[in-house]
Every structure is written in structure tokens, then in C-alpha cells.
Design a protein around this motif. Structure first.
Motif, PDB file in Angstrom:
ATOM      1  N   CYS A  47      15.883  46.785  48.900  1.00  0.00           N
ATOM      2  CA  CYS A  47      17.491  46.232  49.223  1.00  0.00           C
ATOM      3  C   CYS A  47      17.495  45.092  50.023  1.00  0.00           C
ATOM      4  O   CYS A  47      16.750  44.902  51.082  1.00  0.00           O
ATOM      5  N   PHE A  48      17.912  43.843  49.515  1.00  0.00           N
ATOM      6  CA  PHE A  48      17.844  42.551  50.161  1.00  0.00           C
ATOM      7  C   PHE A  48      19.302  42.385  50.765  1.00  0.00           C
ATOM      8  O   PHE A  48      20.241  42.633  50.207  1.00  0.00           O
ATOM      9  N   PHE A  49      19.100  42.004  52.081  1.00  0.00           N
ATOM     10  CA  PHE A  49      20.673  41.651  52.785  1.00  0.00           C
ATOM     11  C   PHE A  49      20.989  40.424  52.310  1.00  0.00           C
ATOM     12  O   PHE A  49      20.125  39.326  52.027  1.00  0.00           O
ATOM     13  N   LYS A  50      22.290  40.082  52.691  1.00  0.00           N
ATOM     14  CA  LYS A  50      22.691  38.628  52.703  1.00  0.00           C
ATOM     15  C   LYS A  50      21.975  37.755  53.408  1.00  0.00           C
ATOM     16  O   LYS A  50      21.828  38.135  54.780  1.00  0.00           O
ATOM     17  N   GLY A  51      21.539  36.369  53.061  1.00  0.00           N
ATOM     18  CA  GLY A  51      20.927  35.692  54.005  1.00  0.00           C
ATOM     19  C   GLY A  51      19.454  35.822  53.726  1.00  0.00           C
ATOM     20  O   GLY A  51      18.669  34.847  54.464  1.00  0.00           O
ATOM     21  N   ALA A  52      18.863  36.752  52.834  1.00  0.00           N
ATOM     22  CA  ALA A  52      17.347  36.939  52.552  1.00  0.00           C
ATOM     23  C   ALA A  52      16.974  35.624  51.897  1.00  0.00           C
ATOM     24  O   ALA A  52      17.468  35.110  51.145  1.00  0.00           O
ATOM     25  N   ASP A  53      15.686  35.076  52.338  1.00  0.00           N
ATOM     26  CA  ASP A  53      15.177  33.790  51.638  1.00  0.00           C
ATOM     27  C   ASP A  53      13.995  34.264  50.757  1.00  0.00           C
ATOM     28  O   ASP A  53      13.341  35.312  50.702  1.00  0.00           O
ATOM     29  N   LYS A  54      13.796  33.306  49.628  1.00  0.00           N
ATOM     30  CA  LYS A  54      12.865  33.704  48.586  1.00  0.00           C
ATOM     31  C   LYS A  54      11.537  33.764  49.271  1.00  0.00           C
ATOM     32  O   LYS A  54      10.740  34.314  48.531  1.00  0.00           O
ATOM     33  N   GLU A  55      11.249  32.988  50.490  1.00  0.00           N
ATOM     34  CA  GLU A  55       9.735  33.369  50.909  1.00  0.00           C
ATOM     35  C   GLU A  55       9.302  34.915  51.283  1.00  0.00           C
ATOM     36  O   GLU A  55       8.182  35.131  51.551  1.00  0.00           O
ATOM     37  N   LEU A  56      10.326  35.729  51.519  1.00  0.00           N
ATOM     38  CA  LEU A  56      10.346  36.796  51.738  1.00  0.00           C
ATOM     39  C   LEU A  56       9.474  37.738  50.820  1.00  0.00           C
ATOM     40  O   LEU A  56       8.511  38.855  50.960  1.00  0.00           O
ATOM     41  N   LEU A  57      10.013  37.631  49.381  1.00  0.00           N
ATOM     42  CA  LEU A  57       9.784  38.193  48.454  1.00  0.00           C
ATOM     43  C   LEU A  57       7.883  38.560  48.192  1.00  0.00           C
ATOM     44  O   LEU A  57       7.568  39.782  48.224  1.00  0.00           O
ATOM     45  N   PRO A  58       7.037  37.426  48.360  1.00  0.00           N
ATOM     46  CA  PRO A  58       5.856  37.583  47.910  1.00  0.00           C
ATOM     47  C   PRO A  58       5.015  38.229  49.236  1.00  0.00           C
ATOM     48  O   PRO A  58       4.176  39.189  49.115  1.00  0.00           O
ATOM     49  N   LYS A  59       5.525  38.131  50.592  1.00  0.00           N
ATOM     50  CA  LYS A  59       5.167  38.693  51.460  1.00  0.00           C
ATOM     51  C   LYS A  59       5.447  40.278  51.455  1.00  0.00           C
ATOM     52  O   LYS A  59       4.507  41.105  51.745  1.00  0.00           O
ATOM     53  N   MET A  60       6.576  40.678  51.057  1.00  0.00           N
ATOM     54  CA  MET A  60       7.192  41.935  51.136  1.00  0.00           C
ATOM     55  C   MET A  60       6.305  42.931  49.836  1.00  0.00           C
ATOM     56  O   MET A  60       5.654  44.051  50.148  1.00  0.00           O
ATOM     57  N   VAL A  61       5.997  42.002  49.016  1.00  0.00           N
ATOM     58  CA  VAL A  61       5.368  42.598  47.720  1.00  0.00           C
ATOM     59  C   VAL A  61       3.939  43.089  48.023  1.00  0.00           C
ATOM     60  O   VAL A  61       3.541  43.978  47.824  1.00  0.00           O
ATOM     61  N   ASN A  62       3.412  42.202  48.843  1.00  0.00           N
ATOM     62  CA  ASN A  62       1.804  42.138  49.097  1.00  0.00           C
ATOM     63  C   ASN A  62       1.776  43.105  50.134  1.00  0.00           C
ATOM     64  O   ASN A  62       0.874  44.220  50.094  1.00  0.00           O
ATOM     65  N   THR A  63       2.485  43.293  50.848  1.00  0.00           N
ATOM     66  CA  THR A  63       2.428  44.537  51.946  1.00  0.00           C
ATOM     67  C   THR A  63       2.641  45.714  51.520  1.00  0.00           C
ATOM     68  O   THR A  63       1.889  46.859  51.764  1.00  0.00           O
ATOM     69  N   LEU A  64       3.769  45.945  50.634  1.00  0.00           N
ATOM     70  CA  LEU A  64       4.018  47.188  49.844  1.00  0.00           C
ATOM     71  C   LEU A  64       2.722  47.776  49.032  1.00  0.00           C
ATOM     72  O   LEU A  64       2.399  48.844  48.959  1.00  0.00           O
ATOM     73  N   LEU A  65       2.397  46.776  48.371  1.00  0.00           N
ATOM     74  CA  LEU A  65       1.138  47.166  47.526  1.00  0.00           C
ATOM     75  C   LEU A  65      -0.084  47.608  47.940  1.00  0.00           C
ATOM     76  O   LEU A  65      -0.866  47.998  47.307  1.00  0.00           O
ATOM     77  N   ASN A  66      -0.289  46.875  49.214  1.00  0.00           N
ATOM     78  CA  ASN A  66      -1.664  47.172  49.886  1.00  0.00           C
ATOM     79  C   ASN A  66      -1.544  48.249  50.970  1.00  0.00           C
ATOM     80  O   ASN A  66      -2.711  48.524  51.475  1.00  0.00           O
ATOM     81  N   VAL A  67      -0.389  48.821  51.287  1.00  0.00           N
ATOM     82  CA  VAL A  67      -0.326  49.911  52.386  1.00  0.00           C
ATOM     83  C   VAL A  67      -1.162  51.080  51.762  1.00  0.00           C
ATOM     84  O   VAL A  67      -0.997  51.499  50.569  1.00  0.00           O
ATOM     85  N   LYS A  68      -1.937  51.612  52.435  1.00  0.00           N
ATOM     86  CA  LYS A  68      -2.857  52.830  52.119  1.00  0.00           C
ATOM     87  C   LYS A  68      -2.171  54.046  52.421  1.00  0.00           C
ATOM     88  O   LYS A  68      -2.436  54.815  53.382  1.00  0.00           O
ATOM     89  N   LEU A  69      -1.326  54.402  51.593  1.00  0.00           N
ATOM     90  CA  LEU A  69      -0.624  55.771  51.594  1.00  0.00           C
ATOM     91  C   LEU A  69      -1.086  56.730  50.501  1.00  0.00           C
ATOM     92  O   LEU A  69      -0.952  58.149  50.801  1.00  0.00           O
ATOM     93  N   SER A  70      -1.645  56.365  49.517  1.00  0.00           N
ATOM     94  CA  SER A  70      -2.228  57.266  48.309  1.00  0.00           C
ATOM     95  C   SER A  70      -3.591  57.663  48.577  1.00  0.00           C
ATOM     96  O   SER A  70      -4.501  57.152  49.254  1.00  0.00           O
TER      97      SER A  70
END
Length: 90
Positions: A47-70
Motif C-alpha cells: 500500500c503506497f501512501f500519498k506523497g510516496a516517490d517513485k524512488e521508493l519502489l526499487p528499494k522496497m522490491v529489493n528488500t522484500l525479495l531478499n529478506v530471508k523468511l523462507s
């Protein structure tokens, strides 16, 4: 976790699953809804909040895909990228 003083720009919910059926397209007129099924994996809702900038997306995707939960059969924790399978983007 320390407060960085910045206003949050997004929130993510991670749900590990053994099987999931996800609707990826709503039914419209005569066209039926479209669904996909995934086996063992991770479903991420963002969920993106009002005011989110486009630079956030690549950082967020990288973090979420690389977190070691599985967990592998031998008990080692790995990222979702280290498991066999595909990533569904939508």
C-alpha cells in the motif's frame, strides 16, 4: 527500530503460503475474472501512501525479495529468490 523522523511512504504485508489462489483481474462485462495459483511462496501486499516517490519502489522490491523468511528442507532460511519457482508481478 529507531524512528528516522520521516513520514512512512508505504506499508507492506507479507504472507507465507503453501498454496494461494489470487485474483489478478476483475470480471468486466462478459469477460470473467482472471485468477492465478501459486504453490509454496510469499504473497506481498503493498500500500503506497500519498506523497510516496517513485524512488521508493526499487528499494522496497529489493528488500522484500531478499529478506530471508523462507525455510528450505534442511532448515536454512533463504530469500524467496533462492527458492524454485516464479515471481508474479501485478
Amino acid at each position: 527500530m529507531a524512528d528516522s523522523g520521516r513520514t512512512p511512504q508505504a506499508r507492506a504485508l507479507l504472507q507465507q503460503c503453501l498454496h494461494a489462489r489470487l485474483q489478478v483481474r476483475l470480471a468486466e462485462g462478459d469477460v470473467e475474472a482472471e485468477w492465478v495459483e501459486v504453490q509454496r511462496g510469499l504473497v506481498i501486499y503493498v500500500c503506497f501512501f500519498k506523497g510516496a516517490d517513485k524512488e521508493l519502489l526499487p528499494k522496497m522490491v529489493n528488500t522484500l525479495l531478499n529478506v530471508k523468511l523462507s525455510e528450505t528442507e534442511n532448515g536454512k532460511h533463504v530469500s524467496i529468490l533462492d527458492l524454485p519457482g516464479n515471481i508474479l508481478e501485478g
